[in-house]
Design a protein around this motif. Structure first.
Motif, mmCIF file in Angstrom:
data_model
loop_
_atom_site.group_PDB
_atom_site.id
_atom_site.type_symbol
_atom_site.label_atom_id
_atom_site.label_comp_id
_atom_site.label_asym_id
_atom_site.label_seq_id
_atom_site.Cartn_x
_atom_site.Cartn_y
_atom_site.Cartn_z
ATOM 1 N N ALA A 130 66.558 15.958 45.127
ATOM 2 C CA ALA A 130 65.514 15.087 45.645
ATOM 3 C C ALA A 130 64.898 14.247 44.551
ATOM 4 O O ALA A 130 64.652 13.048 44.717
ATOM 5 C CB ALA A 130 64.426 15.934 46.338
ATOM 6 N N SER A 131 64.639 14.875 43.404
ATOM 7 C CA SER A 131 64.019 14.126 42.318
ATOM 8 C C SER A 131 64.956 13.058 41.779
ATOM 9 O O SER A 131 64.525 11.972 41.397
ATOM 10 C CB SER A 131 63.592 15.083 41.197
ATOM 11 N N GLU A 132 66.266 13.363 41.715
ATOM 12 C CA GLU A 132 67.220 12.380 41.234
ATOM 13 C C GLU A 132 67.230 11.149 42.131
ATOM 14 O O GLU A 132 67.468 10.041 41.687
ATOM 15 C CB GLU A 132 68.624 12.996 41.174
ATOM 16 N N ARG A 133 66.944 11.353 43.423
ATOM 17 C CA ARG A 133 66.936 10.238 44.357
ATOM 18 C C ARG A 133 65.566 9.561 44.416
ATOM 19 O O ARG A 133 65.388 8.568 45.113
ATOM 20 C CB ARG A 133 67.322 10.735 45.750
ATOM 21 N N GLY A 134 64.620 10.126 43.703
ATOM 22 C CA GLY A 134 63.289 9.538 43.693
ATOM 23 C C GLY A 134 62.481 9.884 44.914
ATOM 24 O O GLY A 134 61.602 9.141 45.317
ATOM 25 N N HIS A 135 62.750 11.035 45.541
ATOM 26 C CA HIS A 135 62.069 11.426 46.754
ATOM 27 C C HIS A 135 60.843 12.266 46.450
ATOM 28 O O HIS A 135 60.947 13.468 46.208
ATOM 29 C CB HIS A 135 63.017 12.214 47.669
ATOM 30 N N GLY A 136 59.695 11.666 46.425
ATOM 31 C CA GLY A 136 58.445 12.397 46.357
ATOM 32 C C GLY A 136 58.049 12.986 45.029
ATOM 33 O O GLY A 136 57.108 13.776 44.981
ATOM 34 N N ALA A 137 58.713 12.663 43.943
ATOM 35 C CA ALA A 137 58.344 13.224 42.645
ATOM 36 C C ALA A 137 57.057 12.576 42.144
ATOM 37 O O ALA A 137 56.995 11.362 41.966
ATOM 38 C CB ALA A 137 59.466 13.014 41.643
ATOM 39 N N LYS A 138 56.051 13.381 41.945
ATOM 40 C CA LYS A 138 54.765 12.868 41.473
ATOM 41 C C LYS A 138 54.389 13.439 40.113
ATOM 42 O O LYS A 138 53.668 12.805 39.348
ATOM 43 C CB LYS A 138 53.666 13.188 42.491
ATOM 44 N N LEU A 139 54.864 14.640 39.820
ATOM 45 C CA LEU A 139 54.565 15.304 38.560
ATOM 46 C C LEU A 139 55.853 15.546 37.792
ATOM 47 O O LEU A 139 56.922 15.683 38.390
ATOM 48 C CB LEU A 139 53.888 16.648 38.823
ATOM 49 N N PRO A 140 55.784 15.605 36.474
ATOM 50 C CA PRO A 140 56.982 15.945 35.697
ATOM 51 C C PRO A 140 57.683 17.204 36.178
ATOM 52 O O PRO A 140 58.909 17.277 36.189
ATOM 53 C CB PRO A 140 56.425 16.103 34.278
ATOM 54 N N SER A 141 56.901 18.188 36.640
ATOM 55 C CA SER A 141 57.504 19.432 37.117
ATOM 56 C C SER A 141 58.239 19.255 38.440
ATOM 57 O O SER A 141 58.990 20.148 38.864
ATOM 58 C CB SER A 141 56.437 20.524 37.266
ATOM 59 N N ASP A 142 58.030 18.126 39.129
ATOM 60 C CA ASP A 142 58.814 17.821 40.327
ATOM 61 C C ASP A 142 60.225 17.376 39.957
ATOM 62 O O ASP A 142 61.141 17.442 40.775
ATOM 63 C CB ASP A 142 58.155 16.705 41.147
ATOM 64 N N VAL A 143 60.387 16.913 38.729
ATOM 65 C CA VAL A 143 61.675 16.395 38.266
ATOM 66 C C VAL A 143 62.392 17.421 37.392
ATOM 67 O O VAL A 143 63.592 17.653 37.540
ATOM 68 C CB VAL A 143 61.493 15.089 37.472
ATOM 69 N N THR B 101 54.757 11.369 32.121
ATOM 70 C CA THR B 101 54.585 11.045 33.529
ATOM 71 C C THR B 101 55.925 10.755 34.183
ATOM 72 O O THR B 101 56.931 10.549 33.496
ATOM 73 C CB THR B 101 53.636 9.839 33.684
ATOM 74 N N VAL B 102 55.953 10.725 35.499
ATOM 75 C CA VAL B 102 57.178 10.414 36.234
ATOM 76 C C VAL B 102 57.388 8.902 36.236
ATOM 77 O O VAL B 102 56.435 8.129 36.359
ATOM 78 C CB VAL B 102 57.084 10.948 37.677
ATOM 79 N N THR B 103 58.622 8.486 36.080
ATOM 80 C CA THR B 103 58.939 7.057 36.119
ATOM 81 C C THR B 103 58.731 6.518 37.530
ATOM 82 O O THR B 103 58.647 7.278 38.505
ATOM 83 C CB THR B 103 60.400 6.809 35.699
ATOM 84 N N ASP B 104 58.675 5.197 37.654
ATOM 85 C CA ASP B 104 58.453 4.577 38.959
ATOM 86 C C ASP B 104 59.532 4.953 39.969
ATOM 87 O O ASP B 104 59.259 5.069 41.164
ATOM 88 C CB ASP B 104 58.403 3.052 38.812
ATOM 89 N N SER B 105 60.756 5.150 39.493
ATOM 90 C CA SER B 105 61.854 5.513 40.384
ATOM 91 C C SER B 105 61.754 6.952 40.874
ATOM 92 O O SER B 105 62.360 7.323 41.872
ATOM 93 C CB SER B 105 63.199 5.338 39.663
ATOM 94 N N GLY B 106 60.978 7.776 40.157
ATOM 95 C CA GLY B 106 60.878 9.191 40.488
ATOM 96 C C GLY B 106 62.065 10.003 40.041
ATOM 97 O O GLY B 106 62.168 11.187 40.336
ATOM 98 N N ARG B 107 62.960 9.406 39.263
ATOM 99 C CA ARG B 107 64.185 10.080 38.866
ATOM 100 C C ARG B 107 64.119 10.721 37.487
ATOM 101 O O ARG B 107 65.032 11.439 37.096
ATOM 102 C CB ARG B 107 65.351 9.079 38.887
ATOM 103 N N ALA B 108 63.076 10.426 36.728
ATOM 104 C CA ALA B 108 63.012 10.905 35.348
ATOM 105 C C ALA B 108 61.567 11.117 34.931
ATOM 106 O O ALA B 108 60.629 10.652 35.590
ATOM 107 C CB ALA B 108 63.696 9.908 34.414
ATOM 108 N N VAL B 109 61.419 11.798 33.809
ATOM 109 C CA VAL B 109 60.096 11.970 33.202
ATOM 110 C C VAL B 109 60.035 11.118 31.948
ATOM 111 O O VAL B 109 60.943 11.150 31.120
ATOM 112 C CB VAL B 109 59.836 13.447 32.847
ATOM 113 N N ARG B 110 58.976 10.344 31.826
ATOM 114 C CA ARG B 110 58.793 9.466 30.671
ATOM 115 C C ARG B 110 58.031 10.214 29.578
ATOM 116 O O ARG B 110 56.963 10.782 29.815
ATOM 117 C CB ARG B 110 58.017 8.217 31.075
#
Length: 277
Positions: free
Chosen positions: A49-62, A98-107
């Motif tokens: 889900a995080s790789e697809r950018g689905h709902g990741a809001k926190l680094p721990s979501d990714v 923080t999570v990137t805009d795409s939700g796929r990575a942590v910055r």
């Protein structure tokens, strides 16, 4: 490369067929699968889900941050902020962690004017490996067992004047063992203080996602880039640990402007550690 010293703070932180036909596969799995399988499937689903950018809001979501702490380039001089578990699972800090805009990575971002540790003149936003559950710092021997770090990441921004950033490293005792270091377009594997031990490529483009793997066993460190073995180092030490993130190899003395707009940055999409005794 500037020597770094781990930042310590003393003590650790411490059925029915009809129904089945109508249920989604994930729910069926939860009903019939063993707990260990459920946990593995949940982790896999979260990662997908995080790789697809689905709902990741926190680094721990990714990223699975259970066994890590993060050091940030903010706080008091030589006392940068550190976030431990369980706080880390609910933590984010713009623009550093923080999570990137795409939700796929942590910055991970570290500006040249950031707060540094006592053992380095350079700033970092970096994960440091911890004991299981993140309670205290961990270390392991390069001559006993097998220790693997796999990270998928990309360098996304370099500081001016001295465009050097480290994206991952193995640390041992009071010094770094090896690091992945980008200097402009040249991507190097370091060996101790030899910053240009092995050149992976001289044509790296910012934003290019790659996989780095460290495999440590029997007194050797094997380093893979996109699954290709790049080099093998001899190393014997019992106080090693993994680190990954953005460790900017520049500061206000050698890079201008001396401001938050001048920074090194890395985006991490996945990080995994495995220890086999």
């Amino acid at each position: 490369m500037t020597h770094t010293r781990s930042s310590h703070n003393g003590a650790g932180r411490r059925g029915r067929v009809a129904l089945a036909c109508a249920l989604p596969a994930a729910v069926l799995t939860a009903l019939i699968a063993p707990a260990s399988v459920q946990a593995a499937d949940a982790h896999s689903a979260a990662a997908t889900a995080s790789e697809r950018g689905h709902g990741a809001k926190l680094p721990s979501d990714v990223l699975n941050l259970r066994d890590w702490k993060v050091t940030l380039p903010i706080g008091k001089d030589e006392h940068p902020t550190e976030i431990f578990q369980p706080e880390l699972d609910g933590y984010a800090k713009k623009p550093y962690f923080t999570v990137t805009d795409s939700g796929r990575a942590v910055r991970f971002r570290a500006p040249v004017n950031g707060v540094t540790t006592s053992g380095s003149s350079n700033p970092r936003t970096e994960l440091r490996e911890m004991e299981r559950g993140g309670g205290d710092e961990t270390e392991w021997s390069s001559t006993s067992g097998k220790h693997t770090l796999t990270v998928r990441e990309a360098f996304t921004h370099l500081p001016k004047d001295k465009p050097h950033v480290v994206g991952a490293q193995i640390h041992g005792g009071d010094d770094d063992v090896t690091a992945l270091r980008l200097e402009g377009t040249k991507l190097y594997i370091t060996k101790g203080d030899t910053t240009h031990h092995h050149l992976i490529t001289d044509k790296y483009k910012l934003g290019t996602v790659f996989k780095l793997t460290y495999v440590v066993s029997k007194g050797k460190v094997k380093i893979y880039y996109n699954d290709k073995l790049e080099t093998t180092l001899k190393h014997s030490d019992s106080s090693n640990y993994f680190k990954t993130g953005a460790y900017t190899q520049a500061n206000c003395k050698n890079s201008k402007p001396c401001s938050a707009s001048n920074y090194g940055e890395v985006e991490i999409r996945d990080v995994r550690v495995r220890h086999q005794r």
